[in-house]
Design a protein around this motif. Structure first.
Motif: not given
Length: 82
Positions: A13-28
């Motif tokens: 689902s787009n919303d969950k994927f956006a949450h995943f990607i945003c937090n992944f990118l912030i951490v990295v």
């Protein structure tokens, strides 16, 4: 293996994927520039700030633990990369 398939299907689902990607990118990104601890802290602040905003604003969608779970998975994936 079945649980991984269920997680991937849920994340589609787009919303969950956006949450995943945003937090992944912030951490990295912040983990590389500063330190993994800074990346982790920033992602946690972003995650809970977003959900708090959704809960207490009139146009917000309310607190969603599934969003928090998607955030957590993105954070863990980012930490694993670092």
């Amino acid at each position: 293996m079945e649980i991984i398939k269920k997680i991937i299907q849920w994340m589609k689902s787009n919303d969950k994927f956006a949450h995943f990607i945003c937090n992944f990118l912030i951490v990295v990104i912040l983990g590389i520039i500063f330190s993994p601890v800074i990346g982790l802290a920033a992602a946690l602040v972003a995650s809970f700030s977003k959900e708090t905003y959704d809960e207490f604003t009139e146009d917000g969608s309310g607190w969603d633990w599934k969003d928090v779970l998607a955030d957590a998975i993105g954070i863990m994936a980012g930490l694993a990369i670092l």
